[in-house]
Scaffold this motif. Structure first.
Motif, mmCIF file in Angstrom:
data_model
loop_
_atom_site.group_PDB
_atom_site.id
_atom_site.type_symbol
_atom_site.label_atom_id
_atom_site.label_comp_id
_atom_site.label_asym_id
_atom_site.label_seq_id
_atom_site.Cartn_x
_atom_site.Cartn_y
_atom_site.Cartn_z
ATOM 1 N N GLU A 163 -4.467 9.012 1.280
ATOM 2 C CA GLU A 163 -4.307 8.912 2.734
ATOM 3 C C GLU A 163 -3.166 7.974 3.094
ATOM 4 N N ALA A 164 -2.987 6.916 2.313
ATOM 5 C CA ALA A 164 -1.861 6.010 2.552
ATOM 6 C C ALA A 164 -0.544 6.730 2.307
ATOM 7 N N ILE A 165 -0.502 7.560 1.295
ATOM 8 C CA ILE A 165 0.714 8.337 1.007
ATOM 9 C C ILE A 165 1.016 9.293 2.147
ATOM 10 N N GLU A 166 -0.019 9.901 2.726
ATOM 11 C CA GLU A 166 0.189 10.773 3.884
ATOM 12 C C GLU A 166 0.858 10.017 5.021
ATOM 13 N N GLU A 167 0.392 8.798 5.283
ATOM 14 C CA GLU A 167 0.987 7.994 6.350
ATOM 15 C C GLU A 167 2.427 7.634 6.011
ATOM 16 N N ALA A 168 2.682 7.274 4.754
ATOM 17 C CA ALA A 168 4.044 6.948 4.336
ATOM 18 C C ALA A 168 4.965 8.159 4.494
ATOM 19 N N GLU A 169 4.461 9.343 4.170
ATOM 20 C CA GLU A 169 5.262 10.558 4.319
ATOM 21 C C GLU A 169 5.550 10.856 5.782
ATOM 22 N N SER A 170 4.592 10.531 6.670
ATOM 23 C CA SER A 170 4.765 10.826 8.089
ATOM 24 C C SER A 170 5.933 10.067 8.692
ATOM 25 N N MET A 171 6.316 8.946 8.067
ATOM 26 C CA MET A 171 7.436 8.154 8.581
ATOM 27 C C MET A 171 8.618 8.136 7.620
ATOM 28 N N SER A 172 8.573 8.978 6.589
ATOM 29 C CA SER A 172 9.630 8.984 5.559
ATOM 30 C C SER A 172 9.887 7.569 5.058
ATOM 31 N N ALA A 173 8.809 6.876 4.724
ATOM 32 C CA ALA A 173 8.908 5.476 4.310
ATOM 33 C C ALA A 173 9.741 5.333 3.042
ATOM 34 N N LEU A 174 10.591 4.332 3.041
ATOM 35 C CA LEU A 174 11.391 4.005 1.861
ATOM 36 C C LEU A 174 10.785 2.839 1.091
ATOM 37 N N ALA A 199 7.894 9.714 14.704
ATOM 38 C CA ALA A 199 8.036 10.757 15.720
ATOM 39 C C ALA A 199 8.943 11.881 15.245
ATOM 40 N N ALA A 200 10.015 11.539 14.544
ATOM 41 C CA ALA A 200 10.949 12.556 14.061
ATOM 42 C C ALA A 200 10.260 13.541 13.119
ATOM 43 N N ASN A 201 9.242 13.053 12.406
ATOM 44 C CA ASN A 201 8.550 13.905 11.433
ATOM 45 C C ASN A 201 7.328 14.613 11.997
ATOM 46 N N THR A 202 6.737 14.071 13.062
ATOM 47 C CA THR A 202 5.431 14.584 13.487
ATOM 48 C C THR A 202 5.396 15.157 14.902
ATOM 49 N N ALA A 203 6.439 14.960 15.701
ATOM 50 C CA ALA A 203 6.407 15.439 17.090
ATOM 51 C C ALA A 203 6.279 16.959 17.131
ATOM 52 N N ARG A 204 5.430 17.434 18.043
ATOM 53 C CA ARG A 204 5.290 18.868 18.237
ATOM 54 C C ARG A 204 6.520 19.400 18.973
ATOM 55 N N PRO A 205 6.804 20.713 18.853
ATOM 56 C CA PRO A 205 8.049 21.254 19.432
ATOM 57 C C PRO A 205 8.229 20.958 20.914
ATOM 58 N N PHE A 206 7.121 20.836 21.640
ATOM 59 C CA PHE A 206 7.239 20.626 23.091
ATOM 60 C C PHE A 206 7.211 19.150 23.484
ATOM 61 N N GLU A 207 7.095 18.244 22.537
ATOM 62 C CA GLU A 207 7.053 16.826 22.869
ATOM 63 C C GLU A 207 8.461 16.236 22.915
ATOM 64 N N GLU A 208 8.698 15.419 23.911
ATOM 65 C CA GLU A 208 9.970 14.695 24.012
ATOM 66 C C GLU A 208 9.824 13.340 23.322
ATOM 67 N N ARG A 260 0.604 1.572 -7.496
ATOM 68 C CA ARG A 260 0.924 2.548 -8.545
ATOM 69 C C ARG A 260 1.009 3.960 -7.968
ATOM 70 N N ALA A 261 0.066 4.298 -7.085
ATOM 71 C CA ALA A 261 0.081 5.633 -6.483
ATOM 72 C C ALA A 261 1.355 5.854 -5.665
ATOM 73 N N LEU A 262 1.771 4.831 -4.917
ATOM 74 C CA LEU A 262 2.995 4.955 -4.112
ATOM 75 C C LEU A 262 4.220 5.095 -4.995
ATOM 76 N N LYS A 263 4.312 4.305 -6.044
ATOM 77 C CA LYS A 263 5.452 4.382 -6.961
ATOM 78 C C LYS A 263 5.489 5.733 -7.676
ATOM 79 N N LYS A 307 9.673 0.719 6.435
ATOM 80 C CA LYS A 307 8.594 0.232 5.579
ATOM 81 C C LYS A 307 7.237 0.474 6.206
ATOM 82 N N MET A 308 6.351 1.091 5.425
ATOM 83 C CA MET A 308 4.969 1.202 5.852
ATOM 84 C C MET A 308 4.273 -0.142 5.620
ATOM 85 N N VAL A 309 3.400 -0.522 6.540
ATOM 86 C CA VAL A 309 2.615 -1.739 6.380
ATOM 87 C C VAL A 309 1.254 -1.346 5.807
#
Length: 336
Positions: free
Chosen positions: A66-77, A254-263, A98-101, A26-28
């Protein structure tokens, strides 16, 4: 339509919003820091308290996009709408919900936390946008909860198809809220937490932190025990919020945004190496694949183990950074 609740390992019935929070899914959405109440235990930071600002997780935003971008970055349900007092900016709540729905679909679960008792007009504006109403009646009205507008609002909201609960911090006298259980789908008790803006008020009341590591207030668990054991009653500890809920959310980001070289660590943080070159490094970079590093202004970022093992002889400052994902807060910097 009401959504089905989940069940925790100890048999407590969790609301759909809580199920997603447990998964860090859940995004806050903090829609405003304004509030007409002055609860002495309010834990909001100085960055947010009393300010009309919007945050999606820890990112300040200025639009639903911008809120939708953040929600997408974490695959928010789903999304938890909070404040301050969200219903002070009801138009904003409606706009963002409404925008999120519309973007994620009707299955994107949204719960709203409010210190007010929404009337029929407000509830009808939220129908189809908010799935779950979480009421926060003030401490002083708990002994007479059935005679308050909160009880009447709960009954009306359930009739209109919302899932409805009360969500409050653990305080003395919380047992009085048991009288409202027949009107509710759930009753969430949050462990009272020490905060920078409420610390003085807590000291005035003789309260103190449980230990030097967590934010929990000593005695809060005992106050929560005033409530009967009931499948609708759920106690959410400070440790759970810090150690599980936040970590799972960070791991999703992290799963959605980590760069290839980041652990990506088990805590959901990312780790990488930084070189501040003090001489030529072209030959070294030519030995790496393009995905193995990134040139950033006066530094070069890369896999920390590559920098440690293959860049040992390079001139310049070298260190390892651990931080929250997606350019978040730095947790630790370790020199190499």
């Amino acid at each position: 339509m009401q959504q089905e609740s989940g069940v925790s390992p100890d048999g407590v019935s969790l609301s759909p919003g809580c199920v997603l929070c447990h998964q860090g899914a859940k995004m806050v959405l903090f829609v405003t820091g304004r509030c007409r109440r002055t609860c002495w235990y309010c834990p909001l930071s100085r960055e947010r308290k009393g300010r009309d600002v919007v945050f999606a997780n820890s990112r300040q935003v200025s639009s639903p996009a911008e809120a939708i971008e953040e929600a997408e970055s974490m695959s928010a349900l789903g999304t938890g709408v909070t404040g301050g007092e969200p219903l002070i900016v009801l138009d904003r709540v409606v706009e963002y919900s409404r925008a999120l729905k519309e973007h994620f679909g009707p299955e994107h679960q949204i719960h709203l936390y409010t210190g007010l008792a929404p009337d029929e007009a407000a509830l009808r504006r939220l129908q189809g946008l908010v799935d779950e109403i979480r009421l926060h009646p003030p401490h002083e009205c708990w002994p007479d909860i059935l005679d308050t507008d909160y009880a009447r609002s709960a009954v009306l909201a359930r009739e209109l198809g919302f899932l409805v609960g009360i969500e409050v911090p653990a305080l003395p006298g919380i047992g009085a809220l048991a009288a409202a259980l027949p009107l509710l789908d759930f009753l969430n008790i949050n462990e009272l937490e020490w905060g920078e803006t409420c610390a003085d008020a807590m000291r005035e009341r003789g309260l103190e932190p449980e230990d030097g590591v967590h934010n929990a207030v000593l005695g809060a668990r005992e106050w929560a025990a005033e409530l009967p054991r009931d499948p609708k009653v759920h106690f959410c500890s400070s440790v759970f919020k810090d150690s599980v809920q936040l970590r799972e959310r960070l791991k999703r980001i992290a799963a959605n945004t980590a760069r290839p070289f980041e652990e990506v660590t088990d805590d959901g943080t990312v780790v990488y190496g930084v070189l501040e070159p003090a001489g030529p490094v072209d030959e070294f970079l030519a030995s790496l694949d393009g995905d193995d590093y990134m040139v950033c202004d006066k530094t070069i970022e890369m896999a920390w183990w590559v920098l440690a093992e293959e860049g040992a002889g390079l001139p310049g400052r070298k260190y390892v950074v651990e931080r929250y994902p997606n350019g978040g807060m730095v947790v630790e910097v370790t020199p190499l």
